[in-house]
Each structure stands twice: as structure tokens, then as C-alpha cells.
Design an enzyme around this catalytic site. Structure first.
Site, PDB file in Angstrom:
ATOM      1  N   ASP A 255      49.829 -23.820 -12.149  1.00 29.83           N
ATOM      2  CA  ASP A 255      49.917 -22.704 -13.075  1.00 29.83           C
ATOM      3  C   ASP A 255      48.751 -22.885 -14.048  1.00 29.83           C
ATOM      4  O   ASP A 255      48.249 -24.001 -14.239  1.00 29.83           O
ATOM      5  CB  ASP A 255      51.272 -22.639 -13.794  1.00 29.83           C
ATOM      6  CG  ASP A 255      51.533 -21.226 -14.326  1.00 29.83           C
ATOM      7  OD1 ASP A 255      50.549 -20.448 -14.450  1.00 29.83           O
ATOM      8  OD2 ASP A 255      52.685 -20.881 -14.625  1.00 29.83           O
TER       9      ASP A 255
HETATM   10  C1  BGC Z   1      51.631 -17.602 -15.522  1.00 28.19           C
HETATM   11  C2  BGC Z   1      51.507 -17.386 -14.026  1.00 28.19           C
HETATM   12  C3  BGC Z   1      50.261 -16.586 -13.741  1.00 28.19           C
HETATM   13  C4  BGC Z   1      49.048 -17.294 -14.337  1.00 28.19           C
HETATM   14  C5  BGC Z   1      47.753 -16.552 -14.142  1.00 28.19           C
HETATM   15  C6  BGC Z   1      50.365 -18.173 -16.123  1.00 28.19           C
HETATM   16  O1  BGC Z   1      50.438 -18.208 -17.492  1.00 28.19           O
HETATM   17  O2  BGC Z   1      52.714 -18.457 -15.772  1.00 28.19           O
HETATM   18  O3  BGC Z   1      52.626 -16.735 -13.531  1.00 28.19           O
HETATM   19  O4  BGC Z   1      50.116 -16.417 -12.364  1.00 28.19           O
HETATM   20  O5  BGC Z   1      49.244 -17.435 -15.734  1.00 28.19           O
HETATM   21  O6  BGC Z   1      47.751 -15.381 -14.875  1.00 28.19           O
END
Ligand code: BGC
Length: 724
Positions: A255
Site C-alpha cells: 500500500d
Molecule cells: C490506499 C490504497 C490505494 C493507494 C493508492 C492508499 O492510501 O489505501 O487503497 O490503492 O493509496 O492510491
């Protein structure tokens, strides 16, 4: 190098990795053999906010990642979260995953996966950051709308066709957020303490199905910790369970900003570190540059490899996984061209939206609306006009078309429709809920109540709205009630006009006590680009509702077991979160403890009625030990409708603690008036097993089991007992 005998002509050996017809494994092996250590390392971390590198020298393409999971997110700048302000990146917003789960229709997942992936393909993306299958454990979790409900079987069954059909287009799904990311509060810090049994029976199965049956090509590690180790660096989780037990051969993506150390990421199973941020550099011409070599899987990792402190096999394994992902997507000869905002995609969006809307209540058969009876329909509520494809965090979308409920209702009912906003919420993303001005709130309410006096039907359109503190990434909900004075407004409107339909949005359950005086109530999750048409088709009766709840709506917030143990259960104590309720999550708690929900898991009404016949059970006579349960279902009403037949199983006199019954299968059948179909389910040992913490394995008890055929978790239509 191959040299022609007797000449000085030498040729590079055939580039198998560039041959689109060669098997992926051969391409991976060949590409890897040509790469330097540095090139391999470059594959393993971001090179911009949303891309990771390929190998330009060898013509190996980079990977373009994008959110996910309800459509292809608008472009952001190369090195920042700022919008890139492109004017060709509008997409179709598909319904939220909670809505998809509410269809209880695997075919809907299949068309969803295909259509959304085609949009990603057209936008030249390779990895779709989604779908998400975290279990709805905590009813205030700000991201519940991005997941598929509270039941591992339902979420698992629904995610498989999505992944399979998305990946057929040459787009990798990145199944997220692995795992126990069940609240947003302190999501980067909180450590989840859960029993081995709860992990195995509740929190892992949907991910397992997505990987083992769906064949997900990538998985995103979550921000939180498990066993006091961040999930993005968690050897037991990523190497042990995911890659070891489940045989996952794709790439684990972090993540964004979820990696915290080189050794952790290197040895803990991380393959592509994203979102850690760039180091600033300056080019020889004095131009500001960004360099991602400071990432944990950057220079420092390379140094440790070169010094032999991390084995070369670790690097080769990670690089192979990324190469495999590249050959499956960016360099996949079968990757489709795709299409953006096509008629077909809007049709898919509409079908799923219509099938996911849940008719919660319909006293006096107020719905469908009989237009001949009403000349003045008052629509009240901010969500009637507000865009609900915006907000919510990373799943936010920029859409070309966003048909609001008011637009949809006007198209269906024309001049009969009047509108009053009734309340307002402000737009407060990421921040906590915006403070609303009470004078303005009172004015809006007064105006709506005044208009209500002359209306002969009211349609209230409210619920949640993806604001911070409502249902939005990085925050959890502030309260179980609907906000902005909606409960009081609904009650006041219902006093003036008894013909009132309430339509709510949101991925979370909420306090529905304000619906007592409301005869008709629809819950809509989020419906995407053509929300308004879907709602109009349902309320007008053009489409018969068939959605069923993938979550339990409790009468009181504190009925949910996660709140029974004080702050240990939510939001955690000193960033330690305890899932003391164990396997008794969602309806499993309610049925075992005789707690009556306001609206049960699996609940959803129709404009027709269904009669169930007597269930029969027969054991298989050959091969694998299975039992088949069959039941006839008939449409006894006047309109065509779809029913979700739900199969639950409970163990009679189990030697271990178990829920009264658990969902094990379901089928959605479409029936014309008077038509009857027999629905059959096959039950095998996998449906009967429980996780034994002493042997650390699945066990199946012998003896009697009860099979319940239900139309919701609490409405039984027939029972049979069989002996295993
Ligand atoms: C979120 C993810 C997301 C990623 C990219 C993160 O903060 O938890 O779900 O895919 O950002 O935007």
C-alpha cells in the site's frame, strides 16, 4: 552471444522474452538472465507516484498502476498526488463493491470485472488497485463501501469472477488490503490481535479464494500490523500463507507508503514498494529531478545484495514476480485495447446498480410508485443532487456522466417532481466532518417541511456521502446515526406526509430507528455514473428490486460485538486492537446470541412473492463425499422477479464453539410469474470444516448437520438434517 564460424559476425541470442508466443515462464527466465543486479532492483520500487520501472535497455515495459476498484482514477502528476488536470481521463464510475456484493449474483461480478478492466486497458494501465475484500467487522469503518460485506463466503464467491474476467483483458487485479485492515483509525500503526481461528475462518478466506480460484496476479499488503509486524513486511503472511500455502506466484505491491524498512521488505515478501516518496535531486543542468533510489527496496537493498547480506535468490525471486506481472499485462499479446465510457459499460453499470439496490421495507406496497395516484412528488435531500462518485479517498472518480437521483426521477416522472435540499453537509474530504451552520440547516429543513405540506408523495434521498468522517478513506464514521439532522428531518417529513419513500446511500449499516414511521425504504450503497436512472427504474417498477444485504444492520450500534470489549475492540489501546469476538463477526454473532437485527444479513424484498417447496437431501453415491440439497422455488406474484436462495449450515451438538449457522452457498434465480425452478446445492467437507487451533489445521466433525434454506439470514424456508 552466438558467433558465425569463420566470420566476425556475432548475434545476440534469440530474445525469448520478447516473443509474445513464448510461455510466460520462459520469457521470465530469459529476461532475468540478461539483467544486471541494478536493473533487477529498479523493478522493485516506484519510479513515480503510480508507475514502477521496466528495463528500457531490453525493451521491457514499465507497469502503470491505478486505483481502483470502481473505475479508473483520474491521472495525478508524475511525482505528486496533485491532479494532472488531463481532459481525457474521465471514466465510467461503476457501483461500489458493496453494491456488487448486494447483487449476490456472480454473473454481475463477471461483467463488472470485464468492463472495468476494459476502461483500465484503454487508459494504458496494467495494474488495477482492487478489488478489496476486507471483512466488514466494524460498522463505522470509513472504507466499508469499497469491500464486499461481512461474510467471507459471499465476498470470496463474488470476487472470483471479477478477477478472472478482469485479468482476461490483460489487466492485473491487485487484491487489497491484505489483511485485517478493518478500520481506518491509526491504520498505519494499529496491530491486530485475532485468534488463529478467526484469521482462518473470517479474515483470510475471501483473499484465499481471490488468489487460489480467481488467480489474482497481484496482492496489496495493508498498512496495519499483524503479529506486531507491518503487513507489507510480514514474512508469516506474505511468504508463509500467501506465497507458501496458497502458491501465489504474482507480485505483492505495498500500500502506498506501507513499507518501513529494507530488511523487512526484502525478507518479508514485498515485491513492489510503492508510495514511499522520492528523493530530491538536481540534474547537471540544474533542473529539479526526483529519484526513488532512496526507497527501502532501492540503493540500500542493492548494497546489501552486493555485499551478500541478502541472498541473490531473494532478488531473483522478486524480480521474477515483477517480470511475470509485466509479461501477463503490459507485454501480454492478448491485452485488449479496451474502451472508455462505452454504451456497453454504462449498461453494465446500470444492471449492477439495479440488482444491488435493496428494498429494505415496503409497507402498504407503497412501491412501485403508482403515478396515477400522485400529482406532486417532492424530492428532499442533498444526495438527490450531489455527485457521489467524488470523495471517499483513493476510490474517487472523475466521470463523464453522473446522473443524479433528481435527474433520474425527473426523467421518469417529469413535472410532478419538485425539490427541496432539506439539509446540507459541506464537502470535507480526508478532514473530519465539516461543521455545518445550524442556521442554514434550520432554513433548509423549514423549507422542505413547508413544501412537504403540498406534496402527495415524498422521496427522501440521503444517507452517507463520502465526506471525511462519513465514509471515506483515512477516517472512520463519527456516529452510527445518519448525520446532518437527517433522522429528525425524516421523522418530521413522515409526520406531514405518510406516503414517504426513503432512499439512502453508503457502504455502512446505520441506525434505522428513524424509519419506523417510514413505509418504504431503499438502500443503495453507491451506484456509480447512472445512479439516478437505476433509482428511477426501481421506484417506478420498471425493474423489480432483487438486492440482498451483504451486511447486518443492527438496531443499536452496541449490538455489534466489536464494541463489547471497550476500546480494545475499537479503536484499540496503545495501537493494539483486539478482535475478542473471535469468529462471531456480523450475523454469526447475532444468530448465536439471539440478538435481533433491524435488518438482517441477506434481507431484501421484491415486488413479487416467492414460495419455497420442501427441501430434499441426497448423498452422493460415488467418489467424493458430498450431499446435494434441492428446493423448488416458485414466483407466486404478478411480476417477474429474482430471488436469492441462501444456504446456511449449522452443526448439531458441535464439540467446538460455532455460530448457529453460516452461509455456505447461494443462488440467484429469475422467475416469471407462476414459474418454478428447482435450485440445487452440493455440500462437501470444505463447507463443514472449522479451524482447529491445537492441530493448526482444518477439521471436519462427524455427526448431524442442519441445512437451512433461507431467503435472509433470519427467514427460514426449509430445513433438512443430514449425517456426515
Ligand atoms: C490506499 C490504497 C490505494 C493507494 C493508492 C492508499 O492510501 O489505501 O487503497 O490503492 O493509496 O492510491
Amino acid at each position: 552471444m552466438l558467433c558465425l564460424a569463420g566470420t566476425s559476425l556475432c548475434f545476440a541470442q534469440a530474445k525469448i522474452y520478447q516473443n509474445p508466443n513464448a510461455p510466460v515462464e520462459e520469457r521470465v527466465k530469459d529476461a532475468l538472465s540478461r539483467m544486471t543486479v541494478h536493473e533487477k532492483v529498479l523493478l522493485l520500487h516506484g519510479q513515480s507516484k503510480f508507475t514502477s520501472a521496466g528495463v528500457p535497455r531490453l525493451g521491457i515495459k514499465e507497469l502503470h498502476h491505478s486505483d481502483g476498484p470502481h473505475g479508473c482514477r483520474a491521472e495525478v502528476e508524475w511525482n505528486s498526488w496533485n491532479t494532472a488536470n488531463w481532459n481525457n481521463d474521465s471514466c465510467v464510475a461503476f457501483p461500489s463493491l458493496t453494491c456488487l456484493a448486494a447483487t449476490w449474483n456472480r454473473d454481475m461480478s463477471a461483467i463488472y470485472g470485464k468492463a472495468v478492466a476494459e476502461e483500465f486497458a484503454f487508459r494504458d494501465k496494467n495494474i488495477m488497485l482492487g478489488p478489496g475484500v476486507n471483512i466488514n467487522r466494524m460498522p463505522l469503518n470509513g472504507r466499508n463501501f469499497e469491500y464486499m460485506g461481512e461474510d467471507p463466503l459471499l465476498a470470496g464467491e463474488m470476487v472470483v469472477p471479477y478477477i478472472q474476467n478482469a485479468q482476461k483483458q490483460g489487466i492485473a487485479c491487485c487484491l487489497k488490503h491484505f489483511f485485517v485492515n478493518n478500520q481506518e483509525w491509526h491504520r498505519e500503526r494499529v496491530n491486530v490481535n485475532a485468534s488463529e481461528r478467526a484469521i482462518r475462518e473470517i479474515y483470510l478466506p475471501a483473499f484465499r479464494k481471490g488468489v487460489v480460484e480467481g488467480g489474482a496476479w497481484s496482492v496489496m499488503g495493508s498498512y496495519n500490523k499483524w503479529l506486531n509486524i507491518h503487513c507489507c513486511e510480514n514474512d508469516s503472511l506474505l511468504n508463509g500463507i500467501l506465497k507458501g500455502e496458497w502458491g501465489f506466484d504474482g507480485a505483492v505491491v505495498s500500500d502506498w507508503g506501507g513499507v518501513h524498512s529494507t530488511m523487512g521488505a526484502a525478507l518479508g515478501g514485498m515485491d513492489i514498494e510503492m508510495g514511499t516518496g522520492a528523493g530530491d535531486g538536481v540534474s547537471s543542468r540544474g533542473i529539479k529531478t526526483y529519484t526513488y533510489n532512496t526507497n527501502f527496496l532501492g540503493d540500500n537493498f542493492e548494497k546489501l545484495i552486493n555485499e551478500g547480506k541478502i541472498p541473490m535468490s531473494v532478488l531473483d525471486d522478486k524480480a521474477s514476480r515483477v517480470l511475470r506481472t509485466i509479461f501477463r499485462t503490459a507485454m501480454n499479446p492478448n491485452k485488449v485495447i479496451g474502451e472508455l465510457c462505452s454504451e456497453e459499460h454504462y449498461d453494465v453499470c446500470l444492471q449492477i446498480a439495479e440488482e444491488g439496490i435493496v428494498l429494505m421495507k415496503n409497507d402498504r406496497n407503497l412501491l412501485p410508485i403508482d403515478v396515477s395516484r400522485y400529482s406532486h412528488i417532492l424530492v428532499v435531500g442533498e444526495n438527490a443532487t450531489r455527485s457521489l462518485t467524488e470523495g471517499g479517498g483513493s476510490s474517487e472518480l472523475k466521470t463523464k456522466l453522473d446522473i443524479s437521483p433528481l435527474d433520474g426521477l425527473r426523467a421518469a416522472f417529469g413535472d410532478r417532481i419538485d425539490y427541496a435540499q432539506g439539509y446540507y453537509s459541506g464537502r470535507a474530504m480526508y478532514a473530519m466532518q465539516e461543521r455545518t451552520d445550524s442556521t442554514r440547516q434550520a432554513q433548509l429543513k423549514a423549507e422542505a417541511l413547508e413544501k412537504a405540506k403540498s406534496a402527495d408523495l415524498i422521496i427522501f434521498i440521503g444517507g452517507m456521502n463520502k465526506n471525511g468522517g462519513q465514509d471515506c478513506e483515512a477516517t472512520d464514521r463519527n456516529e452510527y446515526q445518519l448525520s446532518f439532522g437527517q433522522p429528525e428531518l425524516i421523522a418530521a417529513l413522515a409526520k406531514i406526509q405518510k406516503n414517504i419513500v426513503v432512499v439512502t446511500f453508503g457502504g455502512n449499516p446505520f441506525d434505522t430507528s428513524c424509519m419506523k414511521s417510514v413505509p418504504a425504504f431503499l438502500h443503495c450503497w453507491y451506484l456509480g455514473s447512472i445512479s439516478g436512472t437505476a433509482i428511477a427504474n426501481i421506484v417506478s417498477g420498471k425493474v423489480n428490486p432483487s438486492g440482498k444485504l451483504p451486511i447486518t444492520f443492527a438496531a443499536n450500534k452496541n449490538d455489534y460485538p466489536c464494541f463489547h470489549y471497550g476500546e480494545r475492540g475499537f479503536p484499540g489501546v496503545n495501537d493494539q486492537l483486539y478482535y475478542d469476538e473471535g469468529i462471531f463477526v456480523g450475523y454469526r454473532y447475532f444468530n448465536t446470541n439471539n440478538v435481533k437485527p433491524a435488518f438482517a444479513f441477506g434481507h431484501g424484498l421484491s415486488y413479487t412473492t416467492f414460495a419455497y417447496g420442501k427441501p430434499t437431501v441426497s448423498a452422493s453415491t460415488s467418489g467424493k463425499k458430498t450431499v446435494t440439497v434441492s428446493i423448488p422455488v416458485r414466483n407466486t406474484g404478478k411480476v417477474t422477479g429474482k430471488e436469492v436462495v441462501q444456504l446456511y449450515i449449522g452443526k448439531n451438538g458441535s464439540k467446538v464453539e460455532r455460530p448457529e449457522k453460516e452461509l455456505k452457498d447461494f443462488a440467484k434465480v429469475s422467475l416469471n410469474p407462476g414459474e418454478e425452478k428447482t435450485v440445487s446445492f452440493t455440500i462437501d467437507d470444505e463447507d463443514l470444516q472449522y479451524w482447529d487451533e491445537t492441530t493448526h489445521s482444518w477439521q471436519v466433525e462427524s455427526g448431524k448437520y442442519t441445512v437451512y434454506i433461507n431467503s435472509s439470514e433470519v427467514v427460514n424456508k426449509g430445513k433438512v438434517v443430514f449425517v456426515r
